[in-house]
Design an enzyme around this catalytic site. Sequence first.
Site, PDB file in Angstrom:
ATOM      1  N   LYS A 114     -59.415  -3.130  20.952  1.00 10.75           N
ATOM      2  CA  LYS A 114     -60.178  -3.023  19.704  1.00 10.75           C
ATOM      3  C   LYS A 114     -59.327  -3.657  18.599  1.00 10.75           C
ATOM      4  O   LYS A 114     -58.359  -3.081  18.125  1.00 10.75           O
ATOM      5  CB  LYS A 114     -60.483  -1.565  19.385  1.00 10.75           C
ATOM      6  CG  LYS A 114     -61.396  -1.421  18.172  1.00 10.75           C
ATOM      7  CD  LYS A 114     -61.889   0.014  18.045  1.00 10.75           C
ATOM      8  CE  LYS A 114     -62.829   0.176  16.860  1.00 10.75           C
ATOM      9  NZ  LYS A 114     -62.277  -0.238  15.589  1.00 10.75           N
ATOM     10  N   CYS A 405     -31.176  -2.816 -15.726  1.00  8.55           N
ATOM     11  CA  CYS A 405     -30.791  -3.173 -14.357  1.00  8.55           C
ATOM     12  C   CYS A 405     -29.763  -2.169 -13.839  1.00  8.55           C
ATOM     13  O   CYS A 405     -28.743  -1.935 -14.496  1.00  8.55           O
ATOM     14  CB  CYS A 405     -30.203  -4.578 -14.331  1.00  8.55           C
ATOM     15  SG  CYS A 405     -29.513  -5.021 -12.725  1.00  8.55           S
ATOM     16  N   CYS A 408     -26.258  -4.373 -13.379  1.00  4.37           N
ATOM     17  CA  CYS A 408     -25.520  -4.993 -14.487  1.00  4.37           C
ATOM     18  C   CYS A 408     -25.823  -4.317 -15.823  1.00  4.37           C
ATOM     19  O   CYS A 408     -25.189  -4.624 -16.834  1.00  4.37           O
ATOM     20  CB  CYS A 408     -25.837  -6.482 -14.584  1.00  4.37           C
ATOM     21  SG  CYS A 408     -27.501  -6.825 -15.169  1.00  4.37           S
ATOM     22  N   CYS A 423     -34.697  -8.009 -13.567  1.00  7.25           N
ATOM     23  CA  CYS A 423     -33.503  -8.093 -14.389  1.00  7.25           C
ATOM     24  C   CYS A 423     -33.403  -9.545 -14.840  1.00  7.25           C
ATOM     25  O   CYS A 423     -33.409 -10.449 -14.021  1.00  7.25           O
ATOM     26  CB  CYS A 423     -32.271  -7.716 -13.556  1.00  7.25           C
ATOM     27  SG  CYS A 423     -30.731  -8.295 -14.280  1.00  7.25           S
TER      28      CYS A 423
END
Length: 683
Positions: A114, A405, A408, A423
């Site tokens: 199926k 972020c 950073c 970011c």
Amino acid sequence: MTDAEAKARIAFLVAEINRHDRLYYVEAKPVIGDRDYDILYEELLRLERDWPQFRDPDSPTQRVSGAPTSAFAQVRHDPPMQSLDKTHAKGELAEFDAFVRKTVSGFTYLVEPKVDGVSISLRYEGRRLVRAATRGNGIVGDDVTVNVRTIRSVPLSLPDSAPDVLEVRGEVYMTRDGFAALNSREEAEGREAFANPRNACAGSLKQLDPKVTASRPLDIVIYNAGGEGCDGFARHSEMVTAFKKWGFPVAPWSRACATIDKVYAAIDELESLRHTFRFEIDGAVVKIDERGLYEVLGATAHGPRWARAYKYAPERAETVVESITVQVGRTGILTPVAELKPTELAGSTISRATLHNADQIARQDIRVGDHVWLVKAGDVIPAVESVMTEKRTGAERIFEMPLACPVCGGEVRRNDGEVAVRCVNPACPAQLARRVEHFASRDALDLRALGETVVEAMVAEKMISDPLDLFSVRVVDLYALDISGHRFGKNAQTVMDALKAARELPLHRWLYAVGIPNVGVTVAKSIAAEHEKFSDLADSPVLKNVLANDELKGRERKILAIKAEAARAVLSFFASDYGRSFLSRMAELGIDPIAEKTAPVASTGPLAGAGCVLTGALSRPRGEYAKLIERAGGVIQSAVTKKTRYLIAGENVGATKTEKARALGTEVIDEARLLAMLAESGT
Ligand code: AMP
Ligand code: ZN
């Protein structure tokens, strides 16, 4: 070339390319390589351009046809496209068996997979595809002909052995590999990922622009009569054999079973094979093979009484979301990931699953600490299916996407029309690390010794601020690099050796390594095939031409929507500040990767430098000879000129033609002579 010749050649090429498409897409047994296929394809494109009056609307070059529409026309299904009654337990199948046995006798069961896709009806008139429609509500569906035409395994025309008018039904699906690749592409571009191959398939068929559909990895399986053209078959299995003969893809597995016990065994066998198909299956379909019995057995409003679907239990596992972390990708996209209590699912241990984006988490209301059901989307990608809200204790925490972020601390932004948050700090160490990892990956520069932790350490130590900086790293610094308390040591030399080898890698590996959006391995190869060296890409006439002339081309470059996107991406990369500085860094490093040559071209031998024209009926495809002649140093020309050394004349070439050639100083040779020269050239 005369009109008659052009017409004949076009007809030959259409038939030949259709044959190769069938061998490649339906039977998975290609007999020629991509390059040879492209030669045929390009010859057809060229002839169709020069002789548009002979262009067949069902030519393989015309799969993407028609402009984007604003809505789909409605199609009425006659007979209606029914669903199937479903069972989830063998006991329910026993009831089905009892009903059938009570009503008819002398029958066989057939068990088929199926297929979990989107049901579709294909109608042919005069053996040409005239309409493809979705099921819709079963009575009325959408006309998706232009989109279905782009599926390369759907025959646009049928052989003479097929009925003049035919309607068949089956399932369009997205291949599992294709689904995984499409999803990673969508996510890398900041778009929403698809939940599973079926959704991706349905969405692809509902595109208003057929070019988008053409770029999606769709395929089809035919398993049902539609109505017209299928009357003559006593057995379903015979009908499926005929479908196959007519060029339709059919399921690669089915079992004929005399008893219900055999049916159970077949269902179990199929379940064990569940993950081996190109498509996802969600169960088995049990059918009566003898079509003559269908009328007696009849149908309900829902589905036929001569068939039952048996649904497999979904493969899922319960686990706990222990935390949600946020990863920063190569292009700066922030992706939330569920860190899970490790659990077994469909043959592997899973401890993480992507949650895609904040919208998706909110929609599913996934909280840290939740008990969840885990599934594998497309049989491969672990995904949280649903939350077991009944198990909540109140201690679960709602997740929030960080506002900066996580690596950073820089600004994050969401572009219009994108679900992804990025970011935007170009100096983000996480992005840099991911870019370097990509640069070093196997299909790129294959710098095996540079694993994730090493790259992260190099970035943290500020040894590199760009992938190309790897080539300026000093072995002593690398030797002393601290990797979680250990010195990198001797492995430094392995990296240096790999970097040295990388300088010599061919163009496509470097192009892929750069990490330009839309430029995956295959695209990089096809772009590289048309260029000599890396520095040629920046100002490439070929790429500019692709943009100017957005036309459908050869098999591996079949998806022009992507190719144009890729061409645009490559050109804009080299036009960007970063792209320009990348190129000049490469020049400083003395690296200018060159394209891999397919085969060396002979510079001596009877065909070296000889202009050649092929004409008449030859025993092998012209493209094949063209390739051999080119490899022997010959130059293929389309018409005889003063520069033609040999006219290779096959069968049925008129005398006027050969005389004209001789008058121009061309030598007329036959196929046997050509073969002798090729042999002499060593090709
Ligand atoms: P469902 O969509 O779950 O209601 O299941 C019924 C549908 O299964 C049918 O309408 C078909 O689209 C699909 N299907 C998939 N494979 C087969 C098959 N081998 N034979 C018949 N129907 C199938
Ligand atoms: Zn960042």
